[in-house]
Design an enzyme around this catalytic site. Structure first.
Site, mmCIF file in Angstrom:
data_model
loop_
_atom_site.group_PDB
_atom_site.id
_atom_site.type_symbol
_atom_site.label_atom_id
_atom_site.label_comp_id
_atom_site.label_asym_id
_atom_site.label_seq_id
_atom_site.Cartn_x
_atom_site.Cartn_y
_atom_site.Cartn_z
ATOM 1 N N HIS A 178 0.824 -1.209 0.000
ATOM 2 C CA HIS A 178 0.000 0.000 0.000
ATOM 3 C C HIS A 178 0.858 1.259 0.000
ATOM 4 C CE1 HIS A 178 -3.316 2.738 1.152
ATOM 5 N NE2 HIS A 178 -3.963 1.927 0.346
ATOM 6 N N HIS A 201 -4.998 6.217 -5.945
ATOM 7 C CA HIS A 201 -6.110 6.804 -5.200
ATOM 8 C C HIS A 201 -6.674 8.023 -5.917
ATOM 9 C CE1 HIS A 201 -4.009 4.514 -2.064
ATOM 10 N NE2 HIS A 201 -5.245 4.233 -1.707
ATOM 11 N N HIS A 210 -7.396 -1.957 -5.471
ATOM 12 C CA HIS A 210 -7.617 -2.578 -4.161
ATOM 13 C C HIS A 210 -8.252 -3.957 -4.287
ATOM 14 C CE1 HIS A 210 -6.857 1.630 -3.045
ATOM 15 N NE2 HIS A 210 -6.403 1.132 -1.912
ATOM 16 N N HIS A 336 -15.295 5.482 2.850
ATOM 17 C CA HIS A 336 -13.983 4.828 2.885
ATOM 18 C C HIS A 336 -12.958 5.628 3.680
ATOM 19 C CE1 HIS A 336 -9.920 5.108 0.957
ATOM 20 N NE2 HIS A 336 -9.870 3.880 1.423
ATOM 21 N N HIS A 340 -11.045 5.150 7.528
ATOM 22 C CA HIS A 340 -9.597 5.241 7.751
ATOM 23 C C HIS A 340 -9.277 6.204 8.889
ATOM 24 C CE1 HIS A 340 -7.244 3.079 4.657
ATOM 25 N NE2 HIS A 340 -8.302 3.224 3.863
ATOM 26 N N PHE A 357 -1.948 6.656 4.386
ATOM 27 C CA PHE A 357 -1.725 5.621 3.370
ATOM 28 C C PHE A 357 -0.453 4.820 3.601
ATOM 29 C CE2 PHE A 357 -4.353 8.193 0.236
ATOM 30 C CZ PHE A 357 -5.435 7.353 0.379
ATOM 31 N N HIS A 370 -11.467 -2.806 3.525
ATOM 32 C CA HIS A 370 -11.489 -2.729 2.062
ATOM 33 C C HIS A 370 -12.332 -3.818 1.414
ATOM 34 C CE1 HIS A 370 -9.526 0.669 0.203
ATOM 35 N NE2 HIS A 370 -8.960 0.821 1.391
HETATM 36 CU CU1 C2O Z 1 -5.548 2.533 -0.681
HETATM 37 CU CU2 C2O Z 1 -8.285 2.668 1.869
HETATM 38 O O1 C2O Z 1 -6.844 2.970 0.697
#
Ligand code: C2O
Length: 597
Positions: A178, A201, A210, A336, A340, A357, A370
Site C-alpha cells: 500500500h 487513489h 484494491h 472509505h 480510515h 496511506f 477494504h
Molecule cells: Cu488505498 Cu483505503 O486505501
C-alpha cells in the site's frame, strides 16, 4: 430500520470531478498521503529529491505538485498536471524508490517508508492468468463469524506474521504494498525525460487496484493455512449490526494479553473500540437535532453516496486525467476515508496506522475494511439502472499493477480482468442493506424557502465573487430547468457546483452545503434533505501557510424532489462555515445538468 427518529437523515451528495466538467468532488476529507519520516538514510531523502531518471533536471517537488499530491488532497487547479495513463506499475520492480513522497517530518514515521518489494528471481512479471477453482470463496460479515472461523483467520494472520520480513508474503511486505503504490515508490514514463508517480487513489483506479490487492492477500492467507476456501471477512460498517469495530480486532489473545492477538494493532484510536459506532460523516459531534443518532447519519450518508450517486464518474471517480489532479468517487472520498480516519490513532503524528496511506496496510483491519469497500462496488453495479455502467475506457481496462501471487511468482494484473469477481473466484455473503431505504428527510416541509428569500437574499448573478466564508453565505442560484420529467431525470442529474474553493491548507477546513434551509438556529445535519454535503479537508502542512484551490459538486435532483422545490426557478444555497474558514473564499456557485451515462 434505519433512523430511530423520523425527522433526520443524511447527507452528502457527492460527485467527483468529471473529465467532462472538470468538477471536483464534494467530500474532500481524505486520508493524508503525508508520510513523515522513513526507515531510510534520512539525509538522502528530502522533498526536493531528484528522481532517478535519465534526465535529472526534473525537481521531484514539481512532479508532486503536478500530481496534486504534495498536499495529498485538493484539486490543485492552477498547476499543470502530470500523469500517465494507462496507469502501469514498472516491469522492473527494482526501479522502485523509497516512498518518500510528501514528507512532513522525518522524525515521526513509525512504520518506515522503505516500501519496495523484495527482489524477484524472475526478471519481469508474467501476465497473470486467473486460475480455475472448485468453489467460490465466500466473504462473510466480520460480526457474524463463528468462533472457529475467527480462529482460522487468526491462524492465517499469525502465520503471515511469522514469516521473515523479507518474504514476499510476510505481514510487513503485504503492508508495504500500500505504501509503495500510494507514497510514490513506483514511477512510469510520462515523456522522454519525465517520470511520474504511479497513483492508485482519488480516481477510477481506486476500486480495481484494491480488488487485486485483496485478491492476492486472501489467496496468500489461504495458502498459509492450506485452505483454498479461505475468504477474508468484511467489516459490514454499512449495516447497524456491523457499525462497531469487529470485536476480534480488540480482543485479548492468550494470557489475556492484547498483544498476543494477531489481529491487534497498537496504532489505533483506543476510544473507538466497541461499543463506539463508526462515524461515516467524519466529525459530526455537534448534532443539531436532539434525535440525530450516529446510525442514522451513517445510513443516510451511504444512501447519498450509493443511491443518489448515479453517474459512473461520480461513483468511481474520474479516469486519471490531465485536467484534474484528483477526483475520487463518492465512497472513496466519503465512507472509505471516514473509516480510515476513524480507526487511525489521532495521537500519532501521521494518524497511524489506518489514518495514513503509508501505514494503513499494517493493520489487519485495513483488508477487512477494504473488503466492504469492494463490496460497495459490487452492490452499486447491481442497483437499478447501474448494470451497464462502470469505467470503460481502454486506458482504464489496460491499467495494471504488479504483485507477488500466492506462489511467490511476480505477476502483472490488469483492470480488465477484475471486473467480474466471480471469475476471480469469490463472492460476498449477503447482509441486509438498510441504507437503501434511508434517504434524508426534509427538516422543514415544503418550505418554498427560495421563493420567500427572493427579496432578502442576493442572486448569484448579482453577488460579488469570490465570496468570503468567514460567516454563513446565502445565495440564490438559478436552475437550468424547472420541473423535469422522469425521463429527463434519468438522462441527466442536476448538480450544484462550487468552483474556486480557496482555503488555507494549514488548518482543518470544513463547511457544510445546504439547499433551501431555514436558518432557525438549529443545526442542519447529514440526516436532513436540506444538507447536501460537506467539504472537509485535513491539514496538510501544519506550520506552512499555503492556499489550495479546489472545487466540489453535489447531486441535488432527489434533494429538490424531497423539498418539493422542483418548480422553483431558484435554489437558496447556504454555505455554513464549520472549521478553518476565516480566510477561505469561493469564486463560483452554479447549478448544471450533467448527463448520466
Ligand atoms: Cu488505498 Cu483505503 O486505501
Amino acid at each position: 430500520m434505519a433512523s430511530l427518529c423520523v425527522s433526520t437523515f443524511p447527507t452528502t451528495s457527492l460527485s467527483p470531478l468529471s473529465p467532462l466538467s472538470s468538477k471536483p468532488p464534494p467530500y474532500r476529507f481524505k486520508v493524508s498521503c503525508n508520510a513523515s519520516s522513513d526507515d531510510h538514510p534520512k539525509t538522502s531523502e528530502s522533498p526536493n529529491l531528484i528522481l532517478p531518471m535519465q534526465n535529472n533536471n526534473v525537481d521531484r517537488r514539481n512532479l508532486l505538485l503536478g500530481l496534486g499530491g504534495l498536499y495529498g488532497t485538493a484539486n490543485m487547479t492552477n498547476i499543470g498536471s502530470a500523469f500517465a495513463y494507462p496507469v502501469t506499475a514498472p516491469d522492473d520492480i527494482s526501479d522502485c524508490v523509497p516512498a518518500t513522497s510528501l514528507i512532513n517530518n522525518l522524525d515521526d514515521v513509525v512504520r518506515g517508508v522503505a516500501c519496495c518489494p523484495p527482489h524477484s528471481p524472475a526478471a519481469f512479471p508474467k501476465p497473470y492468468v486467473l486460475p480455475s477453482f472448485r468453489a467460490l470463496r465466500v466473504r462473510s460479515p466480520a460480526h457474524k463469524l463463528t468462533p472457529e472461523y475467527i480462529e482460522k483467520y487468526k491462524a492465517a494472520i499469525a502465520a503471515m506474521k511469522a514469516l521473515p520480513d523479507d518474504h514476499p508474503h510476510s505481514w510487513k511486505q503485504q503492508g508495504k504494498i500500500h505504501c509503495a503504490y500510494c507514497n510514490g515508490a513506483y514511477h512510469q514514463q510520462l515523456s522522454e525525460n519525465q517520470k511520474v508517480e504511479v497513483k492508485v487513489h482519488f480516481s477510477s483506479i481506486f476500486y480495481p487496484f484494491h480488488r487485486w490487492y485483496l485478491y492476492f492477500y486472501e489467496r496468500i492467507l489461504g495458502k498459509l493455512i492450506d485452505d483454498p476456501s479461505f475468504a477474508l471477512p468484511y467489516w459490514n460498517w454499512d449495516n447497524p449490526m456491523g457499525m462497531m469495530l469487529p470485536a476480534m480486532f480488540e480482543a485479548p489473545g492468550p494470557d489475556n494479553d492484547l498483544r498476543t492477538n494477531p489481529l491487534f494493532d497498537p496504532y489505533r484510536n483506543v476510544s473507538h473500540a466497541a461499543p463506539a459506532i463508526v462515524d461515516l460523516q467524519f466529525d459530526d459531534k455537534e448534532r443539531g437535532h436532539p434525535c440525530v443518532d450516529q446510525v442514522s447519519i451513517n445510513l443516510c450518508s451511504l444512501h447519498t453516496q450509493m443511491i443518489r450517486t448515479k453517474r459512473t464518474d461520480d461513483f468511481f471517480g474520474c479516469d486519471p486525467n490531465p485536467k484534474v489532479s484528483e477526483c475520487g468517487g463518492s465512497i472513496e472520498n466519503g465512507a472509505h476515508t471516514a473509516v480510515h480516519r476513524w480507526v487511525g490513532n489521532p495521537r500519532m503524528a501521521n494518524h497511524e496506522d489506518l489514518g495514513n496511506f503509508y501505514s494503513a496496510g499494517y493493520d489487519p483491519v485495513f483488508y477487512v475494511h477494504h473488503a466492504n469497500v469492494d463490496r460497495m462496488w459490487h452492490i452499486w453495479m447491481g442497483l437499478k439502472g447501474n448494470r451497464n455502467k462502470g469505467p470503460r475506457s481502454t486506458d482504464w481496462k489496460n491499467s495494471s499493477y504488479v504483485f507477488y501471487d500466492e506462489n511467490e511468482e511476480l505477476v502483472r494484473v490488469y483492470n480488465r480482468d477484475c471486473v467480474d469477481m466471480k471469475r476471480m473466484g469469490y463472492m460476498y455473503e449477503a447482509s441486509s442493506i438498510p441504507w437503501k431505504e434511508s434517504p434524508p428527510i426534509p427538516r422543514v416541509k415544503a418550505s418554498k424557502v427560495a421563493l420567500k428569500s427572493v427579496r432578502s437574499v442576493k442572486k448569484a448573478e448579482e453577488t460579488e465573487f469570490p465570496v468570503k466564508l468567514d460567516k454563513r453565505v446565502n445565495v440564490l442560484v438559478k436552475r437550468p430547468a424547472t420541473t423535469r420529467s422522469e425521463d429527463e431525470k434519468e438522462k441527466a442529474t442536476e448538480m450544484l457546483v462550487l468552483n474556486g474553493i480557496k482555503f488555507n491548507s494549514e488548518k482543518f477546513f470544513k463547511f457544510d452545503v445546504l439547499v433551501n434551509d431555514v436558518d432557525d438556529g438549529i443545526q442542519t445535519t447529514a440526516t436532513s434533505s436540506e444538507f447536501v454535503g460537506t467539504f472537509a479537508q485535513v491539514p496538510h502542512m501544519p506550520g506552512h501557510k499555503m492556499f489550495i484551490t479546489s472545487g466540489a459538486s453535489y447531486g441535488i435532483t432527489e434533494v429538490l424532489e424531497d423539498l418539493e422545490a422542483e418548480e422553483e426557478e431558484y435554489v437558496l444555497v447556504t454555505l455554513v462555515p464549520r472549521a478553518g474558514t476565516e480566510d477561505a473564499t469561493v469564486s463560483e456557485i452554479k447549478i448544471e445538468l450533467l448527463p448520466i451515462d
